[in-house]
Scaffold this motif. Structure first.
Motif, PDB file in Angstrom:
ATOM      1  N   LEU A 171       1.056  -1.130  -0.271  1.00  0.00           N
ATOM      2  CA  LEU A 171       0.121   0.098  -0.116  1.00  0.00           C
ATOM      3  C   LEU A 171       0.944   1.188  -0.020  1.00  0.00           C
ATOM      4  O   LEU A 171       0.535   2.195  -0.704  1.00  0.00           O
ATOM      5  N   ASN A 172       1.950   1.409   0.831  1.00  0.00           N
ATOM      6  CA  ASN A 172       2.753   2.432   0.884  1.00  0.00           C
ATOM      7  C   ASN A 172       3.541   2.554  -0.439  1.00  0.00           C
ATOM      8  O   ASN A 172       3.449   3.896  -0.971  1.00  0.00           O
ATOM      9  N   ASP A 173       3.676   1.595  -1.078  1.00  0.00           N
ATOM     10  CA  ASP A 173       4.493   1.704  -2.509  1.00  0.00           C
ATOM     11  C   ASP A 173       3.389   2.370  -3.193  1.00  0.00           C
ATOM     12  O   ASP A 173       3.909   3.311  -4.368  1.00  0.00           O
ATOM     13  N   SER A 174       2.137   1.689  -3.322  1.00  0.00           N
ATOM     14  CA  SER A 174       0.981   2.418  -4.193  1.00  0.00           C
ATOM     15  C   SER A 174       0.976   3.823  -4.102  1.00  0.00           C
ATOM     16  O   SER A 174       0.572   4.583  -5.170  1.00  0.00           O
ATOM     17  N   ILE A 175       0.856   4.328  -2.613  1.00  0.00           N
ATOM     18  CA  ILE A 175       0.666   5.779  -2.363  1.00  0.00           C
ATOM     19  C   ILE A 175       1.752   6.619  -3.027  1.00  0.00           C
ATOM     20  O   ILE A 175       1.565   7.800  -3.553  1.00  0.00           O
ATOM     21  N   PHE A 176       3.175   6.103  -2.803  1.00  0.00           N
ATOM     22  CA  PHE A 176       4.169   6.956  -3.208  1.00  0.00           C
ATOM     23  C   PHE A 176       4.174   6.757  -4.843  1.00  0.00           C
ATOM     24  O   PHE A 176       4.344   7.887  -5.492  1.00  0.00           O
ATOM     25  N   ARG A 177       3.783   5.693  -5.549  1.00  0.00           N
ATOM     26  CA  ARG A 177       3.856   5.761  -6.846  1.00  0.00           C
ATOM     27  C   ARG A 177       2.779   6.446  -7.484  1.00  0.00           C
ATOM     28  O   ARG A 177       3.022   7.232  -8.640  1.00  0.00           O
ATOM     29  N   SER A 178       1.720   6.720  -6.828  1.00  0.00           N
ATOM     30  CA  SER A 178       0.616   7.578  -7.433  1.00  0.00           C
ATOM     31  C   SER A 178       0.979   8.997  -7.457  1.00  0.00           C
ATOM     32  O   SER A 178       0.925   9.766  -8.301  1.00  0.00           O
ATOM     33  N   PHE A 179       1.675   9.475  -6.316  1.00  0.00           N
ATOM     34  CA  PHE A 179       2.211  10.983  -6.233  1.00  0.00           C
ATOM     35  C   PHE A 179       3.261  10.952  -7.088  1.00  0.00           C
ATOM     36  O   PHE A 179       3.120  12.191  -7.817  1.00  0.00           O
ATOM     37  N   VAL A 180       4.085  10.265  -7.203  1.00  0.00           N
ATOM     38  CA  VAL A 180       5.639  10.287  -8.138  1.00  0.00           C
ATOM     39  C   VAL A 180       5.124  10.606  -9.378  1.00  0.00           C
ATOM     40  O   VAL A 180       5.116  11.419 -10.202  1.00  0.00           O
ATOM     41  N   GLU A 181       4.011   9.805  -9.863  1.00  0.00           N
ATOM     42  CA  GLU A 181       3.718   9.430 -11.385  1.00  0.00           C
ATOM     43  C   GLU A 181       2.647  11.112 -11.659  1.00  0.00           C
ATOM     44  O   GLU A 181       2.671  11.715 -12.632  1.00  0.00           O
ATOM     45  N   ALA A 182       1.847  11.390 -10.741  1.00  0.00           N
ATOM     46  CA  ALA A 182       1.278  12.762 -10.837  1.00  0.00           C
ATOM     47  C   ALA A 182       1.926  13.802 -10.768  1.00  0.00           C
ATOM     48  O   ALA A 182       1.772  14.909 -11.569  1.00  0.00           O
ATOM     49  N   ALA A 183       2.988  13.902  -9.981  1.00  0.00           N
ATOM     50  CA  ALA A 183       4.086  15.100  -9.865  1.00  0.00           C
ATOM     51  C   ALA A 183       4.894  15.346 -11.215  1.00  0.00           C
ATOM     52  O   ALA A 183       5.034  16.256 -11.449  1.00  0.00           O
ATOM     53  N   ALA A 184       5.199  13.991 -11.646  1.00  0.00           N
ATOM     54  CA  ALA A 184       6.261  13.977 -12.731  1.00  0.00           C
ATOM     55  C   ALA A 184       5.280  14.555 -13.883  1.00  0.00           C
ATOM     56  O   ALA A 184       5.810  15.344 -14.794  1.00  0.00           O
ATOM     57  N   ALA A 185       4.122  13.958 -14.019  1.00  0.00           N
ATOM     58  CA  ALA A 185       3.256  14.533 -15.119  1.00  0.00           C
ATOM     59  C   ALA A 185       3.135  15.850 -14.938  1.00  0.00           C
ATOM     60  O   ALA A 185       3.225  16.560 -15.987  1.00  0.00           O
ATOM     61  N   ARG A 186       2.850  16.612 -13.871  1.00  0.00           N
ATOM     62  CA  ARG A 186       2.578  17.891 -13.822  1.00  0.00           C
ATOM     63  C   ARG A 186       3.997  18.799 -14.130  1.00  0.00           C
ATOM     64  O   ARG A 186       3.893  19.804 -14.631  1.00  0.00           O
ATOM     65  N   ALA A 187       5.086  18.063 -13.912  1.00  0.00           N
ATOM     66  CA  ALA A 187       6.376  18.854 -13.962  1.00  0.00           C
ATOM     67  C   ALA A 187       6.501  18.826 -15.713  1.00  0.00           C
ATOM     68  O   ALA A 187       6.924  19.668 -16.335  1.00  0.00           O
ATOM     69  N   CYS A 188       6.274  17.678 -16.196  1.00  0.00           N
ATOM     70  CA  CYS A 188       6.455  17.485 -17.633  1.00  0.00           C
ATOM     71  C   CYS A 188       5.356  18.480 -18.368  1.00  0.00           C
ATOM     72  O   CYS A 188       5.679  19.129 -19.527  1.00  0.00           O
ATOM     73  N   LEU A 189       4.130  18.888 -17.877  1.00  0.00           N
ATOM     74  CA  LEU A 189       3.042  19.624 -18.309  1.00  0.00           C
ATOM     75  C   LEU A 189       3.219  21.067 -18.472  1.00  0.00           C
ATOM     76  O   LEU A 189       3.137  21.855 -19.184  1.00  0.00           O
ATOM     77  N   THR A 190       3.912  21.322 -17.324  1.00  0.00           N
ATOM     78  CA  THR A 190       4.112  22.720 -16.950  1.00  0.00           C
ATOM     79  C   THR A 190       5.656  23.266 -16.941  1.00  0.00           C
ATOM     80  O   THR A 190       6.054  24.514 -16.740  1.00  0.00           O
ATOM     81  N   GLY A 191       6.693  22.090 -17.128  1.00  0.00           N
ATOM     82  CA  GLY A 191       7.886  22.471 -17.043  1.00  0.00           C
ATOM     83  C   GLY A 191       8.380  23.002 -15.490  1.00  0.00           C
ATOM     84  O   GLY A 191       9.340  23.884 -15.492  1.00  0.00           O
ATOM     85  N   SER A 192       7.526  22.698 -14.572  1.00  0.00           N
ATOM     86  CA  SER A 192       7.946  23.114 -13.112  1.00  0.00           C
ATOM     87  C   SER A 192       9.079  22.346 -12.405  1.00  0.00           C
ATOM     88  O   SER A 192       8.830  21.290 -12.222  1.00  0.00           O
ATOM     89  N   LYS A 193      10.087  22.946 -12.091  1.00  0.00           N
ATOM     90  CA  LYS A 193      11.273  22.386 -11.559  1.00  0.00           C
ATOM     91  C   LYS A 193      10.778  21.755  -9.943  1.00  0.00           C
ATOM     92  O   LYS A 193      11.425  20.929  -9.644  1.00  0.00           O
ATOM     93  N   GLU A 194       9.954  22.810  -9.339  1.00  0.00           N
ATOM     94  CA  GLU A 194       9.442  22.216  -8.012  1.00  0.00           C
ATOM     95  C   GLU A 194       8.773  20.937  -8.042  1.00  0.00           C
ATOM     96  O   GLU A 194       9.118  19.989  -7.296  1.00  0.00           O
ATOM     97  N   TRP A 195       7.961  20.697  -9.113  1.00  0.00           N
ATOM     98  CA  TRP A 195       7.151  19.426  -9.128  1.00  0.00           C
ATOM     99  C   TRP A 195       8.126  18.234  -9.312  1.00  0.00           C
ATOM    100  O   TRP A 195       8.187  17.101  -8.854  1.00  0.00           O
ATOM    101  N   ALA A 196       9.149  18.627 -10.244  1.00  0.00           N
ATOM    102  CA  ALA A 196      10.238  17.650 -10.656  1.00  0.00           C
ATOM    103  C   ALA A 196      10.786  17.086  -9.210  1.00  0.00           C
ATOM    104  O   ALA A 196      11.274  16.230  -8.936  1.00  0.00           O
ATOM    105  N   GLU A 197      11.392  18.240  -8.428  1.00  0.00           N
ATOM    106  CA  GLU A 197      12.053  18.045  -7.396  1.00  0.00           C
ATOM    107  C   GLU A 197      11.139  17.157  -6.132  1.00  0.00           C
ATOM    108  O   GLU A 197      11.669  16.182  -5.645  1.00  0.00           O
ATOM    109  N   LYS A 198       9.869  17.405  -6.165  1.00  0.00           N
ATOM    110  CA  LYS A 198       8.959  16.930  -5.216  1.00  0.00           C
ATOM    111  C   LYS A 198       8.915  15.243  -5.674  1.00  0.00           C
ATOM    112  O   LYS A 198       8.618  14.384  -4.829  1.00  0.00           O
ATOM    113  N   ALA A 199       8.869  14.907  -6.875  1.00  0.00           N
ATOM    114  CA  ALA A 199       8.414  13.754  -7.293  1.00  0.00           C
ATOM    115  C   ALA A 199       9.926  12.686  -7.102  1.00  0.00           C
ATOM    116  O   ALA A 199       9.889  11.798  -6.720  1.00  0.00           O
ATOM    117  N   PHE A 200      11.074  13.405  -7.420  1.00  0.00           N
ATOM    118  CA  PHE A 200      12.374  12.825  -7.097  1.00  0.00           C
ATOM    119  C   PHE A 200      12.499  12.486  -5.561  1.00  0.00           C
ATOM    120  O   PHE A 200      12.780  11.393  -4.945  1.00  0.00           O
TER     121      PHE A 200
END
Length: 213
Positions: free
Chosen positions: A123-152
């Motif tokens: 479950l913990n892995d699933s929670i982290f994976r959901s956030f990482v995928e969503a944050a990475a998608a937001r970073a790619c869409l907006t070019g946001s360095k902040e969301w890329a850092e949060k995903a990492f």
């Protein structure tokens, strides 16, 4: 979803609804549990409006201190529902809060306990994976360095926690933790007690969590 799982859904729904009815009728508590499971079931069957309603009720119960699934579990569930509804901003917010919640749980609960329950790890892995995928998608869409850092950062937190849990059954794990570990844990508890949601307060807590891992 397999045919067996599909056939089992109506049976599960009937059982959950009956449990919910009995809890409400006899006021034994635990309605939040039933609402959480019903929310998960409605999500699987694609009834997103009903899934959101049940999950919100379960979350309200958890926040009141009533019997229910942990808040971070329900936040992840609501994030999945909102993502399916196309509400990516709200979903990302839920995923971020769920990651915060599960991170606190993994830091505060002795790893030997959490590692014994494989369901918790999955479950913990699933929670982290959901956030990482969503944050990475937001970073790619907006070019946001902040969301890329949060995903990492989330990916690293999950990785280091997994390493810690893999070593958790060693008899000497607690003895080998330095005094600094417990000092940092105390600092985090104080920061959480302040409850600041300002950028500086959140950033300070994030730095403490990374140092702790």
């Amino acid at each position: 979803m397999t045919g067996v799982q599909t056939c089992a859904l109506p049976i599960s729904e009937k059982a959950f609804l009956e449990a919910y009815r009995l809890r409400a009728l006899f006021r034994h508590g635990g309605a939040g549990f039933s609402e959480g499971w019903l929310g998960a079931l409605e999500l699987e069957t694609g009834h997103l409006d009903q899934a959101l309603q049940f999950t919100n009720r379960a979350l309200a119960a958890a926040r009141r201190g009533d019997l229910a699934q942990p808040e971070y579990v329900l936040l992840h569930q609501r994030g999945r529902i909102r993502m399916a509804m196309g509400q990516s901003d709200s979903a990302l917010k839920d995923f971020a809060q769920a990651v915060d919640g599960t991170s606190r749980w993994r830091m505060e609960v002795p790893a030997a306990h959490s590692a014994l329950t494989s369901a918790n790890t999955g479950l913990n892995d699933s929670i982290f994976r959901s956030f990482v995928e969503a944050a990475a998608a937001r970073a790619c869409l907006t070019g946001s360095k902040e969301w890329a850092e949060k995903a990492f950062q989330a990916m690293e937190l999950n990785r280091t926690a997994s390493v810690r849990e893999s070593l958790a059954l060693a008899d000497t794990w607690r003895k080998n933790l330095p005094a600094e570990y417990w000092e940092l844990l105390a600092q985090i508890s104080r920061e959480e007690g302040h409850g600041s949601q300002e950028h500086q307060g959140v950033a300070r807590r994030d730095r403490l969590y990374l140092k702790l891992t």
